[in-house]
Design an enzyme around this catalytic site. Structure first.
Site, PDB file in Angstrom:
ATOM      1  N   LYS A  13       5.685  -0.489  -1.723  1.00 59.46           N
ATOM      2  CA  LYS A  13       6.586  -0.747  -0.535  1.00 59.46           C
ATOM      3  C   LYS A  13       5.252  -0.792   1.292  1.00 59.46           C
ATOM      4  O   LYS A  13       4.888  -1.044   1.941  1.00 59.46           O
ATOM      5  CB  LYS A  13       6.911   0.674  -1.009  1.00 59.46           C
ATOM      6  CG  LYS A  13       8.289   0.408  -0.999  1.00 59.46           C
ATOM      7  CD  LYS A  13       9.624   1.561  -1.358  1.00 59.46           C
ATOM      8  CE  LYS A  13       8.950   2.884  -1.272  1.00 59.46           C
ATOM      9  NZ  LYS A  13       7.633   2.889  -2.718  1.00 59.46           N
ATOM     10  N   ARG A 123      -4.632   3.901  -7.337  1.00 62.58           N
ATOM     11  CA  ARG A 123      -5.093   3.366  -6.430  1.00 62.58           C
ATOM     12  C   ARG A 123      -5.473   5.097  -5.490  1.00 62.58           C
ATOM     13  O   ARG A 123      -6.765   5.706  -5.967  1.00 62.58           O
ATOM     14  CB  ARG A 123      -3.257   4.442  -6.004  1.00 62.58           C
ATOM     15  CG  ARG A 123      -3.246   4.407  -4.553  1.00 62.58           C
ATOM     16  CD  ARG A 123      -1.496   4.043  -4.088  1.00 62.58           C
ATOM     17  NE  ARG A 123      -0.747   5.233  -4.315  1.00 62.58           N
ATOM     18  CZ  ARG A 123      -0.031   5.591  -4.055  1.00 62.58           C
ATOM     19  NH1 ARG A 123       0.754   4.771  -3.070  1.00 62.58           N
ATOM     20  NH2 ARG A 123       0.701   6.513  -4.388  1.00 62.58           N
TER      21      ARG A 123
HETATM   22  P1  AP5 Z   1       5.698   7.932  -1.050  1.00 65.90           P
HETATM   23  O1  AP5 Z   1       5.200   8.003  -0.149  1.00 65.90           O
HETATM   24  O2  AP5 Z   1       7.155   7.207  -0.238  1.00 65.90           O
HETATM   25  O3  AP5 Z   1       5.553   7.646  -2.111  1.00 65.90           O
HETATM   26  P2  AP5 Z   1       6.314   6.320  -3.313  1.00 65.90           P
HETATM   27  O4  AP5 Z   1       7.990   6.086  -3.090  1.00 65.90           O
HETATM   28  O5  AP5 Z   1       6.318   7.266  -4.570  1.00 65.90           O
HETATM   29  O6  AP5 Z   1       5.675   5.095  -3.459  1.00 65.90           O
HETATM   30  P3  AP5 Z   1       4.128   4.868  -3.177  1.00 65.90           P
HETATM   31  O7  AP5 Z   1       3.695   5.279  -1.136  1.00 65.90           O
HETATM   32  O8  AP5 Z   1       3.950   5.601  -4.198  1.00 65.90           O
HETATM   33  O9  AP5 Z   1       3.279   3.362  -3.373  1.00 65.90           O
HETATM   34  P4  AP5 Z   1       4.594   2.189  -2.509  1.00 65.90           P
HETATM   35  O10 AP5 Z   1       4.944   1.277  -2.709  1.00 65.90           O
HETATM   36  O11 AP5 Z   1       4.643   2.701  -0.822  1.00 65.90           O
HETATM   37  O12 AP5 Z   1       2.622   1.466  -3.342  1.00 65.90           O
HETATM   38  P5  AP5 Z   1       1.304   0.609  -2.347  1.00 65.90           P
HETATM   39  O13 AP5 Z   1       1.623   0.149  -1.340  1.00 65.90           O
HETATM   40  O14 AP5 Z   1       0.240   2.224  -2.051  1.00 65.90           O
HETATM   41  O15 AP5 Z   1       6.777   9.312  -1.464  1.00 65.90           O
HETATM   42  C1  AP5 Z   1       6.250  10.683  -1.981  1.00 65.90           C
HETATM   43  C2  AP5 Z   1       7.016  11.715  -2.086  1.00 65.90           C
HETATM   44  O16 AP5 Z   1       7.828  11.824  -0.601  1.00 65.90           O
HETATM   45  C3  AP5 Z   1       8.530  10.769  -2.781  1.00 65.90           C
HETATM   46  O17 AP5 Z   1       7.624  11.186  -4.161  1.00 65.90           O
HETATM   47  C4  AP5 Z   1       9.075  12.224  -2.613  1.00 65.90           C
HETATM   48  O18 AP5 Z   1       8.869  13.455  -2.770  1.00 65.90           O
HETATM   49  C5  AP5 Z   1       8.818  12.175  -1.072  1.00 65.90           C
HETATM   50  N1  AP5 Z   1       9.584  11.013  -0.335  1.00 65.90           N
HETATM   51  C6  AP5 Z   1       9.607  10.405   0.357  1.00 65.90           C
HETATM   52  N2  AP5 Z   1      10.580  10.032   0.975  1.00 65.90           N
HETATM   53  C7  AP5 Z   1      11.745  10.556   0.742  1.00 65.90           C
HETATM   54  C8  AP5 Z   1      12.973  10.792   0.749  1.00 65.90           C
HETATM   55  N3  AP5 Z   1      13.688   9.990   1.733  1.00 65.90           N
HETATM   56  N4  AP5 Z   1      13.777  11.695  -0.044  1.00 65.90           N
HETATM   57  C9  AP5 Z   1      13.336  12.400  -0.560  1.00 65.90           C
HETATM   58  N5  AP5 Z   1      11.980  12.914  -0.903  1.00 65.90           N
HETATM   59  C10 AP5 Z   1      10.693  11.470  -0.054  1.00 65.90           C
HETATM   60  O19 AP5 Z   1       1.118   0.255  -3.952  1.00 65.90           O
HETATM   61  C11 AP5 Z   1       0.637   0.841  -4.644  1.00 65.90           C
HETATM   62  C12 AP5 Z   1      -0.825   0.478  -5.475  1.00 65.90           C
HETATM   63  O20 AP5 Z   1      -0.944  -0.639  -5.876  1.00 65.90           O
HETATM   64  C13 AP5 Z   1      -1.809   0.454  -4.619  1.00 65.90           C
HETATM   65  O21 AP5 Z   1      -3.205   0.774  -4.770  1.00 65.90           O
HETATM   66  C14 AP5 Z   1      -2.157  -1.242  -4.057  1.00 65.90           C
HETATM   67  O22 AP5 Z   1      -3.435  -1.711  -3.296  1.00 65.90           O
HETATM   68  C15 AP5 Z   1      -1.506  -2.344  -4.836  1.00 65.90           C
HETATM   69  N6  AP5 Z   1      -0.822  -2.878  -4.376  1.00 65.90           N
HETATM   70  C16 AP5 Z   1      -0.175  -2.982  -4.136  1.00 65.90           C
HETATM   71  N7  AP5 Z   1       0.545  -4.429  -4.261  1.00 65.90           N
HETATM   72  C17 AP5 Z   1      -0.172  -5.171  -4.779  1.00 65.90           C
HETATM   73  C18 AP5 Z   1      -0.426  -6.081  -5.275  1.00 65.90           C
HETATM   74  N8  AP5 Z   1       0.978  -7.277  -5.005  1.00 65.90           N
HETATM   75  N9  AP5 Z   1      -1.003  -6.481  -6.922  1.00 65.90           N
HETATM   76  C19 AP5 Z   1      -1.973  -5.487  -7.154  1.00 65.90           C
HETATM   77  N10 AP5 Z   1      -2.046  -4.109  -6.223  1.00 65.90           N
HETATM   78  C20 AP5 Z   1      -1.026  -4.022  -5.819  1.00 65.90           C
END
Ligand code: AP5
Length: 210
Positions: A13, A123
């Site tokens: 995301k 990550r």
């Molecule tokens: P938040 O920061 O939103 O975390 P998340 O949803 O757990 O998502 P991430 O940021 O961990 O992952 P992402 O999908 O963005 O992946 P990324 O691009 O980094 O929320 C954190 C916390 O806040 C929640 O757990 C909750 O407690 C709270 N919260 C937030 N919003 C809330 C709400 N609305 N209500 C209640 N609580 C809330 O990619 C991941 C990894 O994969 C990276 O290393 C990246 O380099 C790699 N990668 C990405 N794309 C690819 C690809 N195509 N191929 C290979 N590797 C890839």
């Protein structure tokens, strides 16, 4: 353009939100980044959020809805935005639907849980600007140093293996039902997450009709 990205934690995301933000010239609103910044600054919101985030749990709906009402009323959101991490529950989705904000599309990035566990396990994130990298797929030019601002790269507290699994379980129970909610409204676009970030971006732009 007003887009919600609705996908499992670690599906990319944040990565795709940044790409779309550059492509359309509109800001990304990441709830996770807002909360982590508040934790770093030791605000009241940060103190509350830390208790939930470190265990991989969601912050209460009433708190999150108030935070987003304030954020989306800022002038930089006037011409569009990418929502990364909101809504995440039916109550949050209904609050957004009840507001006067018109959303153009809801983007789902579909990635299998096994791949997500591997992605989040590798990550690292910049402690200064929040840019994310991966130890295998998206390496920084210099080990442990952010390409963008030179900050130190660290592993997020909620990227421990047991916390990743609990975030995924909560996603499947609480957030995944929103896919049906937005499909019913004719707003859902699903992109299959690819192995390479650039290939996923191409697929995302295709499903968004760009
Ligand atoms: P938040 O920061 O939103 O975390 P998340 O949803 O757990 O998502 P991430 O940021 O961990 O992952 P992402 O999908 O963005 O992946 P990324 O691009 O980094 O929320 C954190 C916390 O806040 C929640 O757990 C909750 O407690 C709270 N919260 C937030 N919003 C809330 C709400 N609305 N209500 C209640 N609580 C809330 O990619 C991941 C990894 O994969 C990276 O290393 C990246 O380099 C790699 N990668 C990405 N794309 C690819 C690809 N195509 N191929 C290979 N590797 C890839």
């Amino acid at each position: 353009m007003r887009i919600i990205i609705l996908a499992a934690p670690g599906a990319g995301k944040g990565t795709q939100a940044e790409k779309l933000s550059q492509h359309y010239g509109i800001p990304t609103i990441s709830t996770g980044s807002i909360l982590r910044r508040n934790i770093q600054e030791g605000t009241e919101l940060g103190k509350l959020a830390k208790q939930y985030i470190d265990g991989g749990n969601l912050i209460p709906d009433d708190v999150m809805i108030d935070v987003m009402k304030d954020r989306l009323a800022q002038p930089d959101c006037e011409h569009g935005f990418i929502l990364d991490g909101f809504p995440r529950t039916l109550t949050q989705a209904e609050a957004l639907s009840a507001s006067d904000i018109v959303i153009d599309a809801v983007l789902n990035i579909d990635v299998a849980d096994e791949k997500i566990i591997h992605r989040l396990g590798g990550r690292v994130e910049c402690s200064k600007c929040g840019s994310t990298y991966h130890k295998e797929y998206n390496k920084p030019k210099r080990d442990g140093i952010c390409d963008r601002c030179g900050g130190a790269l660290v592993t997020r507290a909620d990227d421990k293996p047991e916390t990743i699994q609990s975030r995924l379980d909560i996603y499947h129970q609480t957030t995944e039902p929103l896919l049906a909610y937005y499909k019913e409204k004719g707003m859902l676009r699903t992109a299959q997450g690819q192995e390479e970030v650039a290939d996923t971006t191409a697929e995302v732009l295709r499903v968004l009709g760009d």
